[in-house]
Each structure stands twice: as structure tokens, then as C-alpha cells.
Design a protein around this motif. Sequence first.
Motif, PDB file in Angstrom:
ATOM      1  N   MET A   1       0.820  -1.214   0.000  1.00  0.00           N
ATOM      2  CA  MET A   1       0.000   0.000   0.000  1.00  0.00           C
ATOM      3  C   MET A   1       0.854   1.265   0.000  1.00  0.00           C
ATOM      4  O   MET A   1       0.478   2.269  -0.594  1.00  0.00           O
ATOM      5  CB  MET A   1      -0.933   0.015   1.209  1.00  0.00           C
ATOM      6  CG  MET A   1      -1.997  -1.075   1.211  1.00  0.00           C
ATOM      7  SD  MET A   1      -3.095  -1.024  -0.240  1.00  0.00           S
ATOM      8  CE  MET A   1      -2.409  -2.383  -1.224  1.00  0.00           C
ATOM      9  N   LYS A   2       2.009   1.217   0.641  1.00  0.00           N
ATOM     10  CA  LYS A   2       2.871   2.397   0.694  1.00  0.00           C
ATOM     11  C   LYS A   2       3.481   2.710  -0.662  1.00  0.00           C
ATOM     12  O   LYS A   2       3.998   3.820  -0.880  1.00  0.00           O
ATOM     13  CB  LYS A   2       3.976   2.201   1.734  1.00  0.00           C
ATOM     14  CG  LYS A   2       3.449   2.127   3.163  1.00  0.00           C
ATOM     15  CD  LYS A   2       4.552   2.141   4.176  1.00  0.00           C
ATOM     16  CE  LYS A   2       3.988   2.017   5.585  1.00  0.00           C
ATOM     17  NZ  LYS A   2       3.062   3.113   5.910  1.00  0.00           N
ATOM     18  N   THR A   3       3.432   1.763  -1.594  1.00  0.00           N
ATOM     19  CA  THR A   3       3.906   1.987  -2.954  1.00  0.00           C
ATOM     20  C   THR A   3       2.751   2.294  -3.894  1.00  0.00           C
ATOM     21  O   THR A   3       2.805   3.237  -4.688  1.00  0.00           O
ATOM     22  CB  THR A   3       4.658   0.746  -3.476  1.00  0.00           C
ATOM     23  OG1 THR A   3       5.787   0.493  -2.626  1.00  0.00           O
ATOM     24  CG2 THR A   3       5.132   0.958  -4.897  1.00  0.00           C
ATOM     25  N   ILE A   4       1.678   1.492  -3.787  1.00  0.00           N
ATOM     26  CA  ILE A   4       0.567   1.616  -4.719  1.00  0.00           C
ATOM     27  C   ILE A   4      -0.191   2.929  -4.544  1.00  0.00           C
ATOM     28  O   ILE A   4      -0.529   3.591  -5.531  1.00  0.00           O
ATOM     29  CB  ILE A   4      -0.393   0.420  -4.563  1.00  0.00           C
ATOM     30  CG1 ILE A   4       0.298  -0.869  -5.009  1.00  0.00           C
ATOM     31  CG2 ILE A   4      -1.667   0.629  -5.366  1.00  0.00           C
ATOM     32  CD1 ILE A   4      -0.532  -2.119  -4.796  1.00  0.00           C
ATOM     33  N   VAL A   5      -0.458   3.329  -3.310  1.00  0.00           N
ATOM     34  CA  VAL A   5      -1.256   4.540  -3.077  1.00  0.00           C
ATOM     35  C   VAL A   5      -0.562   5.786  -3.628  1.00  0.00           C
ATOM     36  O   VAL A   5      -1.201   6.596  -4.323  1.00  0.00           O
ATOM     37  CB  VAL A   5      -1.603   4.687  -1.585  1.00  0.00           C
ATOM     38  CG1 VAL A   5      -2.255   6.044  -1.319  1.00  0.00           C
ATOM     39  CG2 VAL A   5      -2.551   3.562  -1.154  1.00  0.00           C
ATOM     40  N   PRO A   6       0.731   6.009  -3.365  1.00  0.00           N
ATOM     41  CA  PRO A   6       1.384   7.177  -3.965  1.00  0.00           C
ATOM     42  C   PRO A   6       1.380   7.159  -5.490  1.00  0.00           C
ATOM     43  O   PRO A   6       1.240   8.211  -6.129  1.00  0.00           O
ATOM     44  CB  PRO A   6       2.813   7.112  -3.417  1.00  0.00           C
ATOM     45  CG  PRO A   6       2.694   6.349  -2.140  1.00  0.00           C
ATOM     46  CD  PRO A   6       1.629   5.333  -2.401  1.00  0.00           C
ATOM     47  N   ILE A   7       1.542   5.960  -6.093  1.00  0.00           N
ATOM     48  CA  ILE A   7       1.490   5.867  -7.552  1.00  0.00           C
ATOM     49  C   ILE A   7       0.106   6.248  -8.043  1.00  0.00           C
ATOM     50  O   ILE A   7      -0.059   7.012  -9.010  1.00  0.00           O
ATOM     51  CB  ILE A   7       1.861   4.445  -8.018  1.00  0.00           C
ATOM     52  CG1 ILE A   7       3.341   4.164  -7.772  1.00  0.00           C
ATOM     53  CG2 ILE A   7       1.538   4.270  -9.508  1.00  0.00           C
ATOM     54  CD1 ILE A   7       3.758   2.746  -8.081  1.00  0.00           C
TER      55      ILE A   7
END
Length: 209
Positions: A85-91
Amino acid sequence: MESPKCPVEHDTQNKNCPADHSSGSPWSRRAPSSGSGQVSSGPLSKERETSSIPTLVEGNWVYPSEAQFFAAMTRKNHNPQVTDMKTIVPIHNAVNERAWTEVLKWEAGRGGERCGGVKLVTFKGKAGETSPKARWKILMGYSAPFDRHDWVIDRCGTRMRYVIDFYTGRNSGSGPSFYLDVRPALDSWEGVKMRAEQFWRNWFGFDRT
């Protein structure tokens, strides 16, 4: 007054976001995975980021938090990983912002400032529908886009539909890279005019006025 939701609706009604990062979607396959399963060193954040994208009513769209994103993917049986989630949400947020920036480039100087600026009205994912421009590019030997979305904006009462094709960008070694082809749809005289003017600028370097 309840805050506007993200332009990507993450609910059980299966409304697609302008960049759908749910597991198994074209977007999630392009986001780096931690591969660490659903074990997290801490709880998912409940903080939500307000976008720069105005709604037709008061305020801007608000992106989902990590916890909301994870819960929505779980409801859809997508087997999400907490640490991703810490990668997908910012993307997810960055791609929406980039798409809106491209829309604003097209809208510059077309009168939207008279009513406080253009606003995003509706959005629809069309991953299974290849746009005419994308089909032409494929025939010319280019790679096919991996996703497509349509956004409808309001310019002081005038509605304009924009087509967004998403392509995989060149690998920079610093994470996933995307190229967005954003342009007005050719389903109105205004859209045809805008595209013709852009073609003239690209080829001749000045406005045809």
C-alpha cells in the motif's frame, strides 16, 4: 459537509479509478511488489490526501487512505498485500495528478478561469476499449496502451470528454514509469477544433488564428 471522494471510487459498486491499482488490474502489475505478504511493521495509515482536482461542487477530490485502499481491494477479493500500500497509493495519486495536469494544459486560455477553473465531473475506465488513436499507433508498430480512461470536465457549463491512454514508459531504474496520452475526444466540434489547433502548433510552431 462530507468531503468529496477520490475520482477513483473504491467501493463495491466497482467504479473504476482513472488509474485502477487493484490487484490483478493492469496498474497493479506495473507497481513494484514487496513480496512480503500481509505482514506489516505497523498499521495502515488512515490519512487521506486532498487532490488538486476540483469537483463540480465545493472542494476537491480526496484520495483514499492506505487503509481504505486495502479494504476496498479486500472486498473485491484481490488478495492485497499490506506492505504494498505504501507503494501503490502514492502511484495512484501521482498518476491522477499527472493526468489532471495534462488536461489543464489543453484547457489553458479557453475560458475556464471565468468560473473558477475547469472541474472534473465524471470518469470511466475502458480498459477493454482501444481508442482510435491507439489503434492507429499499434498499426504503426507502437506498443498498445495497457489501460484507457475517459474523464469528463466542466468548463463553465461546457462539458468536454478527454481520452487518456496509459502506456508503460522506459525503465529508469527508479521505479515504474508511465506515459499518458491525454487529449480531447473527437465527439464534439470543440474537441475537433482543439485537436486541429494542437496539430497546427506542433507542425508549424504557432497558433492558427
